[in-house]
Design a protein around this motif. Sequence first.
Motif, short mmCIF file in Angstrom:
data_model
loop_
_atom_site.label_atom_id
_atom_site.label_comp_id
_atom_site.label_asym_id
_atom_site.label_seq_id
_atom_site.Cartn_x
_atom_site.Cartn_y
_atom_site.Cartn_z
N ALA A 10 0.82 -1.21 0.00
CA ALA A 10 0.00 0.00 0.00
C ALA A 10 0.85 1.25 0.00
CB ALA A 10 -0.93 -0.01 1.21
N THR A 11 1.98 1.20 0.71
CA THR A 11 2.89 2.35 0.71
C THR A 11 3.67 2.42 -0.58
OG1 THR A 11 3.13 2.19 3.10
CG2 THR A 11 4.83 3.41 1.92
N ALA A 12 4.12 1.27 -1.07
CA ALA A 12 5.00 1.25 -2.22
C ALA A 12 4.31 1.74 -3.48
CB ALA A 12 5.54 -0.16 -2.45
N VAL A 13 3.01 1.50 -3.60
CA VAL A 13 2.36 1.88 -4.85
C VAL A 13 2.25 3.37 -5.03
CG1 VAL A 13 1.03 -0.24 -5.06
CG2 VAL A 13 0.04 1.70 -3.81
N ASP A 289 6.05 -6.22 2.02
CA ASP A 289 5.41 -7.08 3.01
C ASP A 289 4.30 -7.92 2.38
OD1 ASP A 289 5.57 -4.69 5.77
OD2 ASP A 289 7.00 -6.20 5.10
N ASN A 290 4.30 -9.21 2.72
CA ASN A 290 3.16 -10.11 2.44
C ASN A 290 2.81 -10.19 0.96
OD1 ASN A 290 2.79 -10.62 5.26
ND2 ASN A 290 1.78 -8.62 5.42
N VAL A 291 3.81 -10.29 0.10
CA VAL A 291 3.59 -10.50 -1.33
C VAL A 291 4.08 -11.90 -1.69
CG1 VAL A 291 4.07 -9.71 -3.67
CG2 VAL A 291 3.88 -8.04 -1.81
N ASP A 298 1.79 -10.87 -11.56
CA ASP A 298 0.72 -10.19 -12.30
C ASP A 298 -0.27 -9.39 -11.47
OD1 ASP A 298 -0.57 -12.32 -11.07
OD2 ASP A 298 -1.68 -12.94 -12.86
N ARG A 299 -0.20 -9.39 -10.17
CA ARG A 299 -1.14 -8.63 -9.37
C ARG A 299 -0.77 -7.15 -9.40
NH1 ARG A 299 -5.17 -12.13 -9.67
NH2 ARG A 299 -5.10 -13.81 -8.11
N ALA A 300 -1.77 -6.30 -9.55
CA ALA A 300 -1.54 -4.89 -9.88
C ALA A 300 -0.64 -4.18 -8.87
CB ALA A 300 -2.87 -4.17 -10.02
N ALA A 301 -0.94 -4.29 -7.60
CA ALA A 301 -0.18 -3.52 -6.61
C ALA A 301 1.28 -3.96 -6.50
CB ALA A 301 -0.88 -3.58 -5.25
N PRO A 302 1.56 -5.26 -6.35
CA PRO A 302 2.98 -5.66 -6.31
C PRO A 302 3.73 -5.35 -7.59
CG PRO A 302 1.58 -7.43 -5.50
CD PRO A 302 0.68 -6.42 -6.10
N ASP A 308 7.98 0.40 -10.34
CA ASP A 308 8.44 1.75 -10.00
C ASP A 308 9.87 1.72 -9.46
OD1 ASP A 308 6.09 2.97 -10.79
OD2 ASP A 308 5.27 3.15 -8.77
N ALA A 309 10.14 0.76 -8.59
CA ALA A 309 11.49 0.66 -8.04
C ALA A 309 12.51 0.28 -9.10
CB ALA A 309 11.50 -0.37 -6.90
#
Length: 326
Positions: A10-13, A289-291, A298-302, A308-309
């Motif tokens: 949630a923070t990373a996105v 965390d928790n990925v 393929d999951r959008a947030a991870p 981005d990184a």
Amino acid sequence: MLKTLTLTVATAVVLASTAVAAPRVERVTFASHGEQIVGDLYLPEDLDAAKPRPALVVTGAWMTVKEQMPSRYAREMADRGFVALTFDFRGWGESGGARRQYEDPSAKIADIEAAVAYLATRPEIGKDRIGGLGICASSGYMVTAAAKDAAIKSVALVAPWLHDAEVVEQTYGGKDGVDRLEAAGDAAEAAYRSTGNQAFLPAASLTDDRAIMFKVPYYTEADRGMIPAWRNEADPAFWRGWLTFDATQAAPRLHQPFLMVHSEAAAIPQGAHKFYARLTGPKQQLWLDNVTQFDFYDRAAPVKAASDAVAAHFRATLGNAGEAGQ
């Protein structure tokens, strides 16, 4: 530079990305050890031939084809202004090679080198601005190629599978489990050499316990990795070559700038930690965390957090997209 970050997804996105117009995709071919390799070259729409771009070779998990997780990350990189190449390794997908569905680390490493050499011939690309992005199992192949190929100027890994003999035993049921797999692989190899015929097993299955990957997600889901372009078979003769391949040996010889994105909830994080500790060059790592391993595919947030990184790493080490290159 050594840097470690741990973020929730949630923070990373919310990490900034520099998105540009959607990429266009060009089908390309090149040669590797006498076989034709088929790839997809992702080109940003705002590409300016007068300003060669940094380019990336993007490779995926074992037993996969370019249309799976490599395609997802190549699009993400092209969206951020990079030229990105995905391809089918020899014996996989649309590429040539008589022996099919056979996981061969040495051949895949050589194919990565051939892909880098091909990128260097493209006028849109700065020849001294080529990087490698490895996902899952191909991370070991990518770092091994980079450790001996100075044309790869920077490396990033997402959810890397990086094992040595100790991690292999931890992962595959101890010495007895490894011995059983190697024996099964040796028997399949002997049969192949005797008859010239390959005996395939399912690569993934929810119901067939002979599958190399039994009861796993992604590959068994039609809306994820179980796509028409992917052939759900594997040659079990690969086991000895895979189990004895030691990706961590490349770490002390890898001098290019390095980034690793991983999670303790993903596959063999102990191998990633071991590899990172052995690096002697500039390095950074980002732990989410928790990925899970498969959610990195393929999951959008991870995917967004990792992309981005990775893009920030390659901008810092290869230059911003659109800048004139060599």
